[in-house]
Design an enzyme around this catalytic site. Structure first.
Site, PDB file in Angstrom:
ATOM      1  N   SER A   1       0.839  -1.199   0.000  1.00 39.11           N
ATOM      2  CA  SER A   1       0.000   0.000   0.000  1.00 39.11           C
ATOM      3  C   SER A   1       0.874   1.249   0.000  1.00 39.11           C
ATOM      4  O   SER A   1       1.670   1.461  -0.917  1.00 39.11           O
ATOM      5  CB  SER A   1      -0.957  -0.048   1.197  1.00 39.11           C
ATOM      6  OG  SER A   1      -1.945   0.953   1.109  1.00 39.11           O
TER       7      SER A   1
ATOM      8  N   GLU B   1      -1.763  -2.693  -8.181  1.00 40.38           N
ATOM      9  CA  GLU B   1      -2.959  -3.047  -7.417  1.00 40.38           C
ATOM     10  C   GLU B   1      -3.520  -1.785  -6.810  1.00 40.38           C
ATOM     11  O   GLU B   1      -2.839  -0.755  -6.747  1.00 40.38           O
ATOM     12  CB  GLU B   1      -2.628  -4.085  -6.328  1.00 40.38           C
ATOM     13  CG  GLU B   1      -1.658  -3.625  -5.250  1.00 40.38           C
ATOM     14  CD  GLU B   1      -2.316  -2.837  -4.117  1.00 40.38           C
ATOM     15  OE1 GLU B   1      -3.471  -3.134  -3.751  1.00 40.38           O
ATOM     16  OE2 GLU B   1      -1.666  -1.903  -3.599  1.00 40.38           O
TER      17      GLU B   1
ATOM     18  N   HIS C   1      -4.604  -5.474  -1.653  1.00 40.51           N
ATOM     19  CA  HIS C   1      -5.555  -5.205  -0.573  1.00 40.51           C
ATOM     20  C   HIS C   1      -6.620  -6.296  -0.475  1.00 40.51           C
ATOM     21  O   HIS C   1      -7.789  -6.090  -0.808  1.00 40.51           O
ATOM     22  CB  HIS C   1      -6.215  -3.847  -0.774  1.00 40.51           C
ATOM     23  CG  HIS C   1      -5.315  -2.690  -0.477  1.00 40.51           C
ATOM     24  ND1 HIS C   1      -4.385  -2.224  -1.379  1.00 40.51           N
ATOM     25  CD2 HIS C   1      -5.200  -1.897   0.626  1.00 40.51           C
ATOM     26  CE1 HIS C   1      -3.752  -1.192  -0.843  1.00 40.51           C
ATOM     27  NE2 HIS C   1      -4.225  -0.972   0.368  1.00 40.51           N
TER      28      HIS C   1
END
Length: 318
Positions: free
Chosen positions: A129, A221, A291
């Site tokens: 992330s 992502e 995620h």
């Protein structure tokens, strides 16, 4: 004179892209892993599952000074997070640094970190992330990193996902095989694996942390984005030549995508396929990383073999 300058630029770019990637030493039992905040806040009680996991592998955990700090959303002020991360990078007894959680905040400290000693004596940086800021900067510095679960996500991570992190940090062989889908783009490729969260990659364009994708396999992502945002980011990556010489694209979890009241007209698969189709490269969607609970460890900076065929998708780390 112009030709001479152009040659110097080309040589400089070539030398950077060819600079050997440093692989940090793999861990052994008894080694210490630091847990720190580079972004959102994280508290000691929340760290217990991660500490127990490390101890079950024969490792020691060291909580950074930012664990428990509360500066609105962040795990301490910028100065506190800089000092904590720098201390762990420079501590010879710390063999890996595990970022506690993502969110936002790492970009606020990246330019104040001194990687001089770290580049000479690299250690594994782990997380995903917002940690993409560190992954990208360290890829530019030519140090491999681990895109992996974080202490915040340990409680919900399946055992097999935790096992991929254990294998990675101890230097055991890693390869993944999943079923291919009708909308995957078939093909084979080999190259260095780079990437991370697409929103972060997009935000780093034009900065000294922006990665070079030439001749590489790009992983992307994201979470909780509008479809038109994905389209905008993909087009900006394209305009910055991210796809010109990329060898393949691995699309991980694209979770909780949103649409407007007037539909955008394409989902994330269609958006990415339409933009990348002219490059004739293999593309896999819904790869188990990002995620989601099934967030398998990826060694960014490592050479990989990547194949998408009618039956399966294979990703092997060399």
């Amino acid at each position: 004179m112009y030709r001479f300058i152009l040659i110097l630029i080309l040589i400089s770019n070539f030398s950077h892209s060819q600079k050997k990637m440093k692989i940090p030493p793999y861990l052994k039992k008894g080694d210490t892993v630091a847990i720190v905040c580079t972004a959102r806040k994280f508290f000691p009680d929340d760290a217990k599952p991660a500490i127990e996991l490390l101890e079950s592998w024969g490792l020691k955990a060291k909580l950074g000074k930012t664990i428990g700090l509360d500066s609105c959303q962040l795990g301490g002020t910028d100065a506190e997070r800089i000092a904590d991360f720098q201390e762990m990078m420079d501590d010879d007894n710390v063999k890996a640094i595990w970022c506690a959680r993502g969110g936002y905040g790492t970009v606020r400290i990246i330019d104040s970190l001194d990687f001089t000693k770290f580049k000479k004596h690299p250690k594994w940086i782990m997380g995903f992330s917002d940690v993409t800021v560190l992954h990208s900067q360290l890829n530019v510095e030519r140090v491999a990193t681990l895109h992996s679960i974080m202490p915040f996500t340990v409680p919900k991570a399946p055992e097999e996902v935790k096992e991929t992190l254990r294998k990675a940090i101890f230097g055991e062989s890693i390869s993944y095989s999943i079923s291919s889908k009708s909308y995957d783009v078939k093909g084979k490729a080999s190259g260095e694996l780079v990437g991370g969260n697409i929103s972060i990659l997009y935000s780093l364009l034009g900065s000294k942390s922006s990665i070079d994708t030439k001749g590489k396999i790009l992983f992307i992502e994201d979470l909780d984005e509008y479809l038109y945002h994905i389209d905008r980011m993909m087009y900006n990556l394209k305009r910055n030549e991210y796809f010109e010489n990329v060898k393949g694209i691995i699309v991980g979890s694209m979770a909780d995508m949103h649409d407007n009241e007037i539909p955008f007209g394409q989902n994330e698969v269609q958006i990415i396929t339409a933009i990348a189709k002219e490059y004739n490269i293999p593309i896999v969607f819904e790869f188990p990383a990002g995620h989601q609970k099934d967030n398998r460890t990826l060694i960014l900076g490592k050479q990989v073999d990547f194949e998408v065929n009618d039956k399966e998708v294979i990703l092997s780390f060399k």
